[in-house]
Design a protein around this motif. Structure first.
Motif, mmCIF file in Angstrom:
data_model
loop_
_atom_site.group_PDB
_atom_site.id
_atom_site.type_symbol
_atom_site.label_atom_id
_atom_site.label_comp_id
_atom_site.label_asym_id
_atom_site.label_seq_id
_atom_site.Cartn_x
_atom_site.Cartn_y
_atom_site.Cartn_z
ATOM 1 N N GLY A 40 -45.851 21.270 -108.753
ATOM 2 C CA GLY A 40 -45.567 22.657 -108.449
ATOM 3 C C GLY A 40 -46.648 23.200 -107.548
ATOM 4 O O GLY A 40 -47.759 22.686 -107.511
ATOM 5 N N TRP B 103 -44.921 19.190 -121.196
ATOM 6 C CA TRP B 103 -46.214 19.344 -120.531
ATOM 7 C C TRP B 103 -47.228 18.353 -121.102
ATOM 8 O O TRP B 103 -47.938 17.676 -120.350
ATOM 9 N N SER C 41 -47.944 26.130 -107.859
ATOM 10 C CA SER C 41 -48.861 26.950 -108.647
ATOM 11 C C SER C 41 -48.609 26.679 -110.128
ATOM 12 O O SER C 41 -47.660 25.997 -110.497
ATOM 13 N N GLY C 42 -49.463 27.251 -110.954
ATOM 14 C CA GLY C 42 -49.285 27.108 -112.389
ATOM 15 C C GLY C 42 -47.994 27.739 -112.863
ATOM 16 O O GLY C 42 -47.308 27.204 -113.738
ATOM 17 N N THR C 43 -47.627 28.860 -112.290
ATOM 18 C CA THR C 43 -46.381 29.534 -112.655
ATOM 19 C C THR C 43 -45.178 28.689 -112.268
ATOM 20 O O THR C 43 -44.228 28.550 -113.042
ATOM 21 N N ASN C 44 -45.243 28.102 -111.077
ATOM 22 C CA ASN C 44 -44.154 27.239 -110.618
ATOM 23 C C ASN C 44 -44.008 26.022 -111.520
ATOM 24 O O ASN C 44 -42.889 25.619 -111.868
ATOM 25 N N THR C 45 -45.123 25.429 -111.920
ATOM 26 C CA THR C 45 -45.098 24.275 -112.815
ATOM 27 C C THR C 45 -44.527 24.656 -114.174
ATOM 28 O O THR C 45 -43.710 23.927 -114.738
ATOM 29 N N ALA C 46 -44.955 25.806 -114.702
ATOM 30 C CA ALA C 46 -44.439 26.269 -116.004
ATOM 31 C C ALA C 46 -42.940 26.527 -115.937
ATOM 32 O O ALA C 46 -42.195 26.157 -116.853
ATOM 33 N N LEU C 47 -42.484 27.130 -114.856
ATOM 34 C CA LEU C 47 -41.052 27.389 -114.696
ATOM 35 C C LEU C 47 -40.278 26.073 -114.590
ATOM 36 O O LEU C 47 -39.204 25.931 -115.181
ATOM 37 N N THR C 48 -40.837 25.109 -113.878
ATOM 38 C CA THR C 48 -40.215 23.785 -113.791
ATOM 39 C C THR C 48 -40.103 23.161 -115.173
ATOM 40 O O THR C 48 -39.060 22.602 -115.529
#
Length: 127
Positions: free
Chosen positions: A28, A15, A30-37
């Motif tokens: 991503g 990150w 969303s933020g969650t999608n980016t974090a999961l990626t």
């Protein structure tokens, strides 16, 4: 527990790399999608390094000696590019725009991971 801490450390380092190095991007919805990626890419990066890096060190031992270890920077950049390729095959929104962003990205990931590992122990009772 140590595996999860190292995975989180690498994800955070990735990150930071996307913030600092132009040409290394994560997307991503969303933020969650980016974090999961980032977590999945960190897992890919860890597997690539765990499997290929020892083989490359043995096969390329002469190059490591001749370049006084500088060949390791090139190997790390190529492994970072391989991680990008695997992420694209898996349709993950992680992109590296060539060798130089991969070169600097691999250095930033290594330094940030090292700094985090100084502060956060990877096993109980050990720093």
């Amino acid at each position: 527990m140590g595996f999860l801490i190292r995975l989180a450390t690498t994800a955070i380092a990735l990150w930071v790399t996307t913030l600092v190095v132009p040409g290394v991007e994560v997307g991503g919805r969303s933020g969650t999608n980016t974090a999961l990626t980032l977590v999945v890419v960190a897992l890919i990066f860890g597997v690539v390094n765990a499997v290929l890096k020892p083989v490359i060190k043995v096969v390329g031992c002469v190059f490591y000696l001749l370049t006084l270890g500088l060949f390791a920077l090139v190997v790390n950049a190529l492994l970072f590019l391989l991680t990008d390729w695997i992420a694209s095959v898996l349709d993950l929104p992680f992109r590296v725009d060539g060798f130089w962003p991969a070169f600097w990205g691999a250095i930033v990931v290594a330094v940030v991971s090292w700094l985090i590992s100084i502060v956060v122990p990877d096993r109980l009772g050990r720093r």
